[in-house]
Structures are given as C-alpha cells and as structure tokens.
Design a protein around this motif. Structure first.
Motif, PDB file in Angstrom:
ATOM      1  N   LYS A 374       0.984  -0.979   0.058  1.00 20.17           N
ATOM      2  CA  LYS A 374      -0.093   0.191  -0.077  1.00 20.17           C
ATOM      3  C   LYS A 374       0.622   1.109   0.277  1.00 20.17           C
ATOM      4  O   LYS A 374       0.472   2.381  -0.828  1.00 20.17           O
ATOM      5  N   ILE A 375       1.740   1.223   1.030  1.00 22.12           N
ATOM      6  CA  ILE A 375       2.858   2.289   0.687  1.00 22.12           C
ATOM      7  C   ILE A 375       3.534   2.825  -0.435  1.00 22.12           C
ATOM      8  O   ILE A 375       3.473   3.901  -0.916  1.00 22.12           O
ATOM      9  N   LEU A 376       2.868   1.673  -1.256  1.00 19.45           N
ATOM     10  CA  LEU A 376       4.423   1.656  -2.382  1.00 19.45           C
ATOM     11  C   LEU A 376       3.782   2.549  -3.491  1.00 19.45           C
ATOM     12  O   LEU A 376       4.174   2.869  -4.797  1.00 19.45           O
ATOM     13  N   GLU A 377       2.417   2.007  -3.461  1.00 17.90           N
ATOM     14  CA  GLU A 377       1.575   2.543  -4.061  1.00 17.90           C
ATOM     15  C   GLU A 377       1.375   3.652  -4.453  1.00 17.90           C
ATOM     16  O   GLU A 377       0.778   4.998  -4.650  1.00 17.90           O
ATOM     17  N   GLN A 378       1.594   4.633  -2.662  1.00 18.64           N
ATOM     18  CA  GLN A 378       0.772   5.917  -2.347  1.00 18.64           C
ATOM     19  C   GLN A 378       2.071   6.188  -3.049  1.00 18.64           C
ATOM     20  O   GLN A 378       2.071   7.247  -3.910  1.00 18.64           O
ATOM     21  N   ASP A 379       3.751   5.706  -2.493  1.00 16.90           N
ATOM     22  CA  ASP A 379       4.375   6.625  -3.859  1.00 16.90           C
ATOM     23  C   ASP A 379       4.660   6.315  -5.064  1.00 16.90           C
ATOM     24  O   ASP A 379       5.129   7.771  -5.712  1.00 16.90           O
ATOM     25  N   LEU A 380       4.281   5.035  -5.414  1.00 18.69           N
ATOM     26  CA  LEU A 380       4.533   5.209  -6.787  1.00 18.69           C
ATOM     27  C   LEU A 380       3.021   6.452  -7.506  1.00 18.69           C
ATOM     28  O   LEU A 380       4.086   6.965  -8.646  1.00 18.69           O
ATOM     29  N   ALA A 381       2.628   6.505  -6.928  1.00 21.01           N
ATOM     30  CA  ALA A 381       1.717   7.501  -7.532  1.00 21.01           C
ATOM     31  C   ALA A 381       1.475   9.163  -7.359  1.00 21.01           C
ATOM     32  O   ALA A 381       1.041   9.516  -8.513  1.00 21.01           O
ATOM     33  N   GLY A 382       2.644   9.109  -6.568  1.00 18.07           N
ATOM     34  CA  GLY A 382       3.575  10.367  -6.581  1.00 18.07           C
ATOM     35  C   GLY A 382       4.459  10.448  -7.159  1.00 18.07           C
ATOM     36  O   GLY A 382       5.522  12.245  -7.530  1.00 18.07           O
ATOM     37  N   GLN A 384       7.267  11.681  -9.332  1.00 17.81           N
ATOM     38  CA  GLN A 384       8.142  12.161 -10.976  1.00 17.81           C
ATOM     39  C   GLN A 384       9.078  11.373 -12.325  1.00 17.81           C
ATOM     40  O   GLN A 384      10.488  11.169 -11.363  1.00 17.81           O
ATOM     41  N   GLY A 385       8.439  10.975 -12.722  1.00 12.91           N
ATOM     42  CA  GLY A 385       9.606  10.416 -14.203  1.00 12.91           C
ATOM     43  C   GLY A 385       9.401   8.680 -13.752  1.00 12.91           C
ATOM     44  O   GLY A 385       8.572   8.310 -13.436  1.00 12.91           O
ATOM     45  N   SER A 386      10.511   7.983 -14.536  1.00 12.55           N
ATOM     46  CA  SER A 386      10.288   7.037 -14.764  1.00 12.55           C
ATOM     47  C   SER A 386      11.175   5.697 -13.601  1.00 12.55           C
ATOM     48  O   SER A 386      11.469   4.333 -13.693  1.00 12.55           O
ATOM     49  N   GLU A 387      11.777   6.140 -12.448  1.00 11.43           N
ATOM     50  CA  GLU A 387      12.132   5.495 -11.447  1.00 11.43           C
ATOM     51  C   GLU A 387      12.603   5.723 -10.010  1.00 11.43           C
ATOM     52  O   GLU A 387      11.976   6.863  -9.624  1.00 11.43           O
ATOM     53  N   ILE A 388      12.026   4.721  -8.890  1.00 17.14           N
ATOM     54  CA  ILE A 388      11.331   4.453  -8.111  1.00 17.14           C
ATOM     55  C   ILE A 388      13.033   5.402  -7.415  1.00 17.14           C
ATOM     56  O   ILE A 388      13.724   4.490  -6.920  1.00 17.14           O
ATOM     57  N   PRO A 389      13.001   6.269  -6.231  1.00 12.37           N
ATOM     58  CA  PRO A 389      13.976   6.756  -5.975  1.00 12.37           C
ATOM     59  C   PRO A 389      15.320   5.641  -4.423  1.00 12.37           C
ATOM     60  O   PRO A 389      13.745   5.544  -4.577  1.00 12.37           O
ATOM     61  N   GLY A 390      16.250   5.216  -4.308  1.00 13.17           N
ATOM     62  CA  GLY A 390      16.478   4.964  -3.583  1.00 13.17           C
ATOM     63  C   GLY A 390      16.256   4.622  -2.064  1.00 13.17           C
ATOM     64  O   GLY A 390      15.938   3.931  -1.486  1.00 13.17           O
ATOM     65  N   GLU A 391      16.107   6.015  -1.790  1.00  9.79           N
ATOM     66  CA  GLU A 391      15.152   6.715  -0.857  1.00  9.79           C
ATOM     67  C   GLU A 391      14.071   5.346  -0.356  1.00  9.79           C
ATOM     68  O   GLU A 391      13.797   5.008   0.987  1.00  9.79           O
ATOM     69  N   VAL A 392      13.231   5.720  -1.429  1.00 10.56           N
ATOM     70  CA  VAL A 392      12.277   5.163  -1.006  1.00 10.56           C
ATOM     71  C   VAL A 392      12.282   3.938  -1.029  1.00 10.56           C
ATOM     72  O   VAL A 392      11.391   2.695   0.195  1.00 10.56           O
ATOM     73  N   VAL A 393      13.528   3.009  -1.702  1.00 10.84           N
ATOM     74  CA  VAL A 393      13.031   1.568  -1.735  1.00 10.84           C
ATOM     75  C   VAL A 393      13.673   1.651  -0.161  1.00 10.84           C
ATOM     76  O   VAL A 393      13.466   0.368   0.264  1.00 10.84           O
ATOM     77  N   PHE A 394      14.699   2.155   0.119  1.00 15.02           N
ATOM     78  CA  PHE A 394      15.642   1.941   1.824  1.00 15.02           C
ATOM     79  C   PHE A 394      14.630   2.002   2.745  1.00 15.02           C
ATOM     80  O   PHE A 394      14.307   1.363   3.858  1.00 15.02           O
ATOM     81  N   GLY A 828      -8.713   9.432  -7.592  1.00 16.84           N
ATOM     82  CA  GLY A 828      -7.939   9.886  -6.954  1.00 16.84           C
ATOM     83  C   GLY A 828      -6.612  10.119  -7.163  1.00 16.84           C
ATOM     84  O   GLY A 828      -5.904  11.168  -6.316  1.00 16.84           O
ATOM     85  N   ASP A 829      -6.486  10.735  -8.792  1.00 18.28           N
ATOM     86  CA  ASP A 829      -5.905  11.791  -9.158  1.00 18.28           C
ATOM     87  C   ASP A 829      -6.325  13.618  -8.479  1.00 18.28           C
ATOM     88  O   ASP A 829      -6.090  14.059  -8.222  1.00 18.28           O
ATOM     89  N   GLY A 842      -3.572  13.315  -0.535  1.00 17.67           N
ATOM     90  CA  GLY A 842      -4.795  11.803  -0.231  1.00 17.67           C
ATOM     91  C   GLY A 842      -4.388  11.124  -1.134  1.00 17.67           C
ATOM     92  O   GLY A 842      -3.435  10.863  -2.095  1.00 17.67           O
ATOM     93  N   GLY A 843      -5.733  10.278  -1.278  1.00 19.54           N
ATOM     94  CA  GLY A 843      -5.476   9.056  -2.449  1.00 19.54           C
ATOM     95  C   GLY A 843      -6.912   8.356  -2.491  1.00 19.54           C
ATOM     96  O   GLY A 843      -7.736   8.253  -1.408  1.00 19.54           O
ATOM     97  N   GLY A 844      -6.863   7.267  -3.672  1.00 23.95           N
ATOM     98  CA  GLY A 844      -7.302   6.449  -3.101  1.00 23.95           C
ATOM     99  C   GLY A 844      -8.041   5.938  -4.678  1.00 23.95           C
ATOM    100  O   GLY A 844      -7.444   5.961  -5.954  1.00 23.95           O
ATOM    101  N   ARG A 845      -9.386   5.044  -4.568  1.00 20.90           N
ATOM    102  CA  ARG A 845      -9.599   3.789  -6.221  1.00 20.90           C
ATOM    103  C   ARG A 845     -10.861   5.082  -6.662  1.00 20.90           C
ATOM    104  O   ARG A 845     -10.430   6.822  -6.986  1.00 20.90           O
ATOM    105  N   PRO A 846     -10.671   4.544  -8.141  1.00 19.53           N
ATOM    106  CA  PRO A 846     -10.801   5.734  -9.160  1.00 19.53           C
ATOM    107  C   PRO A 846     -12.248   6.323  -9.340  1.00 19.53           C
ATOM    108  O   PRO A 846     -12.849   7.450  -9.858  1.00 19.53           O
ATOM    109  N   ASP A 847     -12.997   5.710  -8.096  1.00 25.12           N
ATOM    110  CA  ASP A 847     -14.320   6.259  -7.990  1.00 25.12           C
ATOM    111  C   ASP A 847     -14.831   6.908  -6.829  1.00 25.12           C
ATOM    112  O   ASP A 847     -15.663   7.716  -6.578  1.00 25.12           O
TER     113      ASP A 847
END
Length: 873
Positions: A374-382, A384-394, A828-829, A842-847
C-alpha cells in the motif's frame, strides 16, 4: 571430531591447566550499554580486565554464545553467501587476569591444536601472525615452539593510523590494549587465497582459527601507551571454524552441526537440501533468533528487538524464495534443540516460547508485506519520472521489511526502474550509523576506581558505625569535606544499601562529634559503597569514625515492595509461562515497578489471579529464608537471577513461600511474607514490543490505594444518583441513553445531508463536457462528506463530485466519480492534486478518494484549480 566433542575437549584442556570453567553469559550484555549483543568471549570479563572487578580465580575458560548481526560487527547481508559468516557463533576462549602472559598463552594454544592427545593438527598446515614490533611473541613462536620463519608473518599498522592493525587490539580509543598473535590454518592449494598479509589474504585458503590478545598497555587520551601493572590474556577460537578443520571440510555450513539444521530447514520449506545460499541463511538464522528469544529478546522496532525482527524477516524472505508456503521458520526450532539443547539447556526450557514468538512474527510479516504494498502504491502515485528513488526502496526495506527485489519486480510491471545506487547509499549510511552507535563511547581511564571495600551491615539493621576511608568532591579524592559542601563519603562498613538490582539506595545521615552529613543516595563503585549527600554541619575528615543511620521507615517500606517483586515474578511465570523474564525493575518506598517479557496484554482475569497468588503467599506468612552459597549451587537450587544485578562468587539465595520464589538477590527483604501485608496491582501495560510493565503497591500503600478507589466509586455512584450496589445498572442505563442519542444525531445528520444533496444537485456546472459539482462545506467531518458524496453521485447519475471544508483548523476533502467517467477522470488523481494545493495528501480508488490538508485559506483557490484541471481531461 563432532562439534560438541571439540567444545568439551577445549574446556577440559584448560581446566587441566588450572582454568575455572565459566558458563556462557547471556547474549544481552549485563551492565554494558556500549554493546548491542555479546559478541566475544571476553565481554563478561571486561570489568576484570579493567580492574573494576576481582574474582576468586585468575584463569578462566568458556564457550561463549555470540551474535554479530548489528552495530560494529554487522555482516548480516553476507551470511549465507560466504563460507564463514554467521549471525550466531560460539567462541571458545581462555583468559588470564594478571596471571600468565604471552609465553603460556602461546604454548597452551599450540599444545591444544597440535598434540596427539588433543586436536593433533599437522604443524606444517599452521601459520602465525604477530604485531610487527612484538619481538617477544615472535621469538616465543620461532625459538620455543619451533614455527618456521617461512610460516611467520609480521603485521604492522595496516588500517591507516598508529596501532590500527589486524594484530593490535583495543577495547576503545582509550583503555586496555595490546598486540595479538593469530593462528591460521592452510586448507590447501586447491582453495584460492594467499597467506595473511598478502594481496590474496581475503581468499578462503588460509583461515584464522585462534587469536591471542595480549592486554599489555593502557592508552590514555593523549595516545601514550603505559605498561599495565598486571598484563592479561584474552583468546578466542570460533567453534564452527575449528570444526570445519577437524571434519576436513572447507565451509562452516558443511560441519555436523549445520547438516542437521540444513536438513530440517529444507523439510520445513519443502525444497531440496542443496547448496542454495537461501537455505544456508535459514539454517544460520534459526540459531541466532532462537538463542536471542531464549535470552529474553522479542521482535520490536528498536534496539535489539529490531535486529531480531530483521533476522527473522530475512529468513522468511529466503524461505519464500525457495518456495515456502505459509509459515515455516518456527518448525526448525525442534531440530536446533536436538542439536544444541544439551550444551545450552535454555533452548529446551524455552522451546515452546521460541516457536510461538517466531510463528507470530512470521504471520505479522505477511501482513507487513501487504502494508508495504500500500505504501509503495502511494509513492508510485506521486512519482516524478520513471525511476523509484533509492530512499523509497530503502524505506520499504528498512521500515516494512519489504525486499528490494520485490520492489524491483513491481517496478518492472509498471515499466519503471529502481535506483539501486541510491538504495545502496542509504544502506551504507545505516551501516555507518550502526557502527558509530556501537563504538565504546567512553574514556576507560575516566572511570571511578576506588581500591577500597565496604562491608555491608544493612542485613542486620539500619544503624551502625564505620571509619571514613575515602572522601570525594567533584569526582576527585580529597582529605576533607567542609560545611555546606556536596560530596561522597566511603566507609569501611555501613548499614546503607547501595542501589542495585532495582532497589534504590538508602538515605539517612552520618553523624559524629560536631558533624553531620545528610545522605541523599547510596550507590556502588566496585566494592565500595558511595554515600552521596551534603555536609550539614562541621567537617568530615578521612580516617574519622562516624555513626551511620538509615531512614528506617523508608527502608522498611522499600523492603515490603522488594519482597513483593520476587513473589510477583514467580506468580507471573506460573500464570503466563516460563518464558517470562525480567526486563527491569524499580523498587522504592512508594511502589514497585516490574518490567518483563510477554507477547500480549495481560487479561483482567490473569491480573486477578496474579494478585490472588501473591496475597495467598502473604497470608501463609512463611519465612523469607536467605542462604549464602556459590553461584553454581544456587543455580542447582533453581535460583533465578534478577535483571541488572551483578553477582560475585558468593551469592545470596532468597527463598519465599516454601519454594514458591527462589531468586538470587543482594537486596534487603522482609523476615516473613506476612510482613508485606497486602499486595495490589495499580497498572499494567506495554512499554515496548514484547515487554509489559506492572506497577503495584504493598502494605499501607495498598490500603491507601484501595481507600482512594472506594472514594472514586462512591463519587461515581453519586453522579448517577445511585450507590455502589446500583452503580453498574445506572451506568448501563446512561450509556444506553447516550448510544440512542448518538444514533438519533446520525439520523438527523443523514436527513440534513439528504436535504442538502437535493439543494446541491442544482449547482452542477460543466468542465468541458464533464458534469462537475464542487462545493465547500465547512464544519463537516469525512464521514458526513462521504455520505453526501455518495448521495449526490446516485442523484446525478453522471458527474464528478468534489466536496471539502474546514474542520478544527484543517481541510477535509472527498471526491467521487461515477463509473461512466472513471476512464477519463480518476478520483484519486483529483484528490491528490487538490490536497497538494492545501498542503496535504490524499488518494484512493478511481471512483472514490479522500484527502486532507493544513491550509484552509487555500481551499477556494484549490477548488478553482480543480475546475481548470477537469477541463483538461
């Protein structure tokens, strides 16, 4: 030879050489905040080497259980992938405290390794290193032992500073230190690697099997080396390494001890028993995890518990890589007990507890993986770019135990990549923090050393007399303390109890002709009792005789609480299980506090049972019997040691309740259990993961507590116009009335929302061709706004709804999109964009989505931006 046979041979050899066999200490270092875990055989003897403690023997030998999985010695990520890295290992050692030195230590090591009676290793297979300038050790090896110079290596300062060498040992930046000599075994030319000191020394051909440390100097803060008056010896030989040599294998995982664990691991996982690194990880980790739990560590998010949690999760991840389905790790404990339970009985007695803790942590880890996703989903939603930062992975790895490779798999599915270099940088920063935190952060020359001893008279009474043998002002010895000065008085004998084992130090006064010293606290330094306080009258002089008087009322109340603590400890083990071990205590005249290991809150009925058991022992009024004996005899009697207390060669065994409680304790206690009077628990709660705390009162304190409870009960009854007999019925009626009122209020809110929805439906506007309803409604919580949003979606049929408002100084936001529009607009967007504009997330489902912020003043502008954003969709 089997590993168990090698262990016993080593200990027996040194017993024949006049050494006292000393049992392994706990993996939790006693009275040593500088260590995360016991990581060497010398840890339990550190105060002996520092001169702060004297024992009945000057030679010792032990097989010490060690863990190196955090702090300075942290090779966790290498375990399973190399031949010799472990999280848990046994260190065989022999020690001299100012007795023998280099010559005997070297001759003992050589005799045990090479003589036919003992290990009988080929001498031509052994190489020896010495510190570059240690000619004494070099000559003993070459001229007396007969090691050829071709097999001798001098190692200098190879770590970038004076005395920073593989062959120079130091306890810290200051304090005892000295050269060491190491013995290496040559596994043969078919194994890659070079001798020590060569460019290929990191290979596996030449393996260090024994290290002799010669504590020869005391290094002061100015870097000067001062010869120690009583040089000492500290040696260590890894059992796993010498077992590999004796069993003619090259890797520790091939020895007998590990073969059974590898087999059990493969069976629990359901995989083949092969050379897979992941299987070795599981087999290694079951040892460290089980021994840590047996010694009282429980998984948590900090300190030792955090390291344990990381090890368990690493084992689970590697088991999953091998195809494990469901929980498996705890099933391997039985094989470990069968392999090592004879040498370490705590594994047998704690087996069920170990299995329960491991199984619970495995199940929790499965849930944690879901949270990490779930945390990863939130980070992916925000992102910028196509690379997940190392700090997020850590963060996912370090906080949630989320494997990096799993993050990488998810990234690939989204056509993203991960910043591996950034992850490694964050990992290295963590390792550096751990290394820094584990350094001996003290100047050992600054420790208070008083070469005097105080005889404690306090078991006999609360007054006595003694001679002043030392006076201190600001930590320095002086000959006199004058009127009004604060300082410390040391007597040759005293009735004042010095703080230890959880019991606070006594207070009272010292009195002589024309002089009085008010004692505010009493502590220990070595064998000396330190009376801390202030000179209230006259002057104190070294050598003077003085009367010592303890505050008897405070001492008596403290005794009641201390004795009750022992009864509580025994009751806890009876009610909750033998896994309960003390994690700390505080005993003063007002109350007792007892911290202990347990994995869940104590049920009300269990608390009542604890009180009943302790009060039953109080009513029986049995004698509190004290016996002074040696530590081994005490252990055979079943005596338990209390946390935080250090025991000498003679110990006091306190028995209460005809064997109900048998513990080692040097504190002051009641004569009979009935003296305690009454025992009452005042609170119970968790203070850390797996650690609970009980606070209680005794005697007059318990009576006062119960009288106060009676007063509160009477006042509560008066508030509801009842008495103690009708109080529950009255409270039940009040609560039912409140619930009905809350229900009525919710219904009224729903009707109001319905009416508002009807009114709001007429305020729909167009954002391009999308019907949009955006409305500010202050004072509404998220639940009310969600209900209204659902109603509006149903009423409008096709629309985007965005509602929000200010509540208690913050912004509450909800968004909804009817299904026909979710292909164009994601709720969610919409909520993320709007929340960002008001300083939130914030965040959530498409509906449907929710969010919030901290800037209500920006809400109207944020809604205007939302309209413009929707027009572009």
């Amino acid at each position: 030879m089997k590993s168990a046979e090698i262990r016993e041979a080593f200990l027996h050899f040194f017993e024949q050489k006049g050494h006292t066999r000393v049992a392994s200490s706990s993996l939790i270092p006693e009275n040593d905040p500088t260590l995360l875990f016991t990581n060497a055989g010398m840890n339990q003897f550190k105060d002996c080497f520092l001169g702060l403690e004297k024992r009945a023997y000057t030679r010792a030998t032990s097989s010490q259980k060690c863990v190196r999985a955090g702090g300075k010695h942290n090779d966790l990520e290498n375990v399973g992938y190399t031949a010799r890295h472990h999280t848990f290992f046994e260190m065989l050692g022999n020690f001299s405290f100012g007795d023998y030195f280099k010559r005997d230590a070297i001759l003992y090591a050589w005799e045990f390794l090479t003589s036919e009676q003992w290990l009988n290793l080929p001498k031509d297979k052994l190489w020896v290193t010495v510190y570059a300038t240690d000619d004494e050790a070099y000559d003993i090896w070459t001229k007396e032992v007969g090691v050829p110079e071709a097999h001798m290596v001098r190692i200098g300062d190879n770590k970038g500073a004076p005395y920073a060498s593989d062959n120079f040992w130091a306890m810290g930046d200051t304090g005892p230190c000295g050269p060491c000599t190491e013995i290496f075994y040559d596994h043969g030319a078919d194994i890659w690697g070079g001798p020590p000191g060569s460019p290929e020394e990191d290979g596996d051909r030449y393996i260090e099997i024994w290290n002799n440390v010669f504590m020869q100097f005391n290094r002061t803060a100015d870097g000067v080396m001062h010869p120690l008056p009583a040089p000492s010896v500290d040696t260590g030989m890894g059992l796993e390494r010498i077992s590999a040599v004796m069993q003619h294998v090259h890797a520790n995982y091939e020895i007998d001890l590990f073969q059974s664990l590898l087999s059990a691991s493969a069976k629990a996982i359901g995989c083949e028993q092969d050379d897979a690194a992941s299987l070795k990880v599981v087999a290694d980790h079951i040892r460290s995890c089980s021994f840590l739990i047996a010694d009282g560590v429980l998984p948590s998010n900090e300190g030792r518990g955090y390291v344990l949690r990381r090890i368990i999760r690493r084992a689970c991840r590697h088991g999953n890589k091998l195809g494990a389905q469901g929980v498996f790790f705890h099933k391997i404990v039985a094989a470990l007990v069968a392999e090592m339970g004879e040498a370490f009985p705590e594994l047998k007695t704690q087996q069920a507890h170990i299995e329960r803790v491991l199984k619970g942590e495995e199940e929790q880890f499965a849930k944690t993986l879901e949270q990490g996703l779930k945390i990863l989903e939130q980070d992916l939603a925000g992102l910028q770019g196509s690379e997940i930062p190392g700090e997020v992975v850590f963060k996912l790895y370090d906080t949630y135990g989320f494997p990096m490779d799993l993050t990488a798999d998810i990234a690939r599915e989204r056509e993203l990549s991960i910043d591996e270099a950034g992850f490694e940088k964050a990992m290295e920063a963590q390792r550096e923090r751990a290394r820094s935190a584990s350094q001996f952060g003290m100047d050992y020359n600054g420790l208070l050393k008083l070469d005097v001893k105080t005889r404690f008279q306090g078991y006999e009474g609360t007054s006595g007399s003694g001679t002043i043998i030392a006076l201190l002002r600001d930590g320095q010895e002086v000959d006199q303390l004058n009127d009004g000065e604060t300082g410390v008085v040391v007597l040759d004998q005293t009735p004042f109890y010095a703080e230890s084992g959880g019991q606070i130090g006594d207070n009272g006064y010292l009195e002589g002709a024309g002089v009085r010293f008010d004692v505010r606290d009493t502590t220990k330094a070595g064998a000396a009792h330190l009376h801390h306080g202030v000179v209230a009258q006259g002057s104190l002089s070294k050598g003077s005789s003085i009367k010592a008087v303890v505050d008897a009322d405070v001492r008596q109340a403290t005794k009641l609480n201390h004795s009750a603590t022992h009864l509580l400890h025994a009751a806890l083990r009876q009610v909750l299980g033998e896994h309960v071990s003390q994690k700390g205590s505080l005993v003063d005249s007002q109350r007792l506090r007892f911290d202990f290991s347990h994995f869940e809150p104590i049920k009300p009925e269990q608390l009542r049972e604890l009180e009943e058991l302790v009060n039953e022992q109080i009513r029986l009024n049995t004698p509190a019997a004290v016996e002074v004996t040696d530590i081994e005899t005490a252990k055979r009697k079943g005596a338990m040691a209390l946390f935080g207390e250090k025991y000498g060669d003679e110990v006091r065994v306190l028995t209460m309740g005809d064997g109900f409680s048998v513990e080692l304790c040097g504190g002051t206690h009641v004569s009979r259990t009935g003296d305690i009077g009454l025992f009452k628990i005042t609170s119970e709660g968790g203070i850390a993961s797996g650690v609970r705390r009980i606070e209680a009162v005794t005697g007059q304190g318990a009576i006062e507590f119960m009288l106060a409870a009676e007063d509160q009960l009477r006042q509560a009854a008066q508030l509801v116009k009842g008495n103690r007999e009708t109080l529950l019925d009255k409270l039940t009626a009040v609560l039912e009335r409140n619930r009905q009122l809350e229900k009525d209020l919710e219904q009224a809110k729903a009707k109001a929302a319905s009416a508002a929805g009807t009114d709001l439906a007429s305020e729909v506007q167009q954002a391009g061709d999308i019907p949009v309803l955006i409305k500010r409604l202050d004072g509404q919580d998220g639940k009310a706004l969600l209900a209204l949003m659902d109603q509006l979606k149903n009423k409008l049929g096709s629309a985007v709804v965005l509602l929000g408002g200010e509540l208690d100084g913050k912004v509450v936001l909800v968004a909804g999109v009817t299904k026909d529009l979710t292909s164009r607009v994601k709720a969610g967007d919409l909520i993320r964009n709007t929340a960002a504009a008001v300083g939130g997330k914030g965040g959530g489902r498409p509906d449907m989505a929710q969010g919030g912020g901290t800037d209500p003043a920006a809400l109207d502008a944020a809604f205007a931006d939302a309209v413009r954003w929707l027009q572009q969709q």
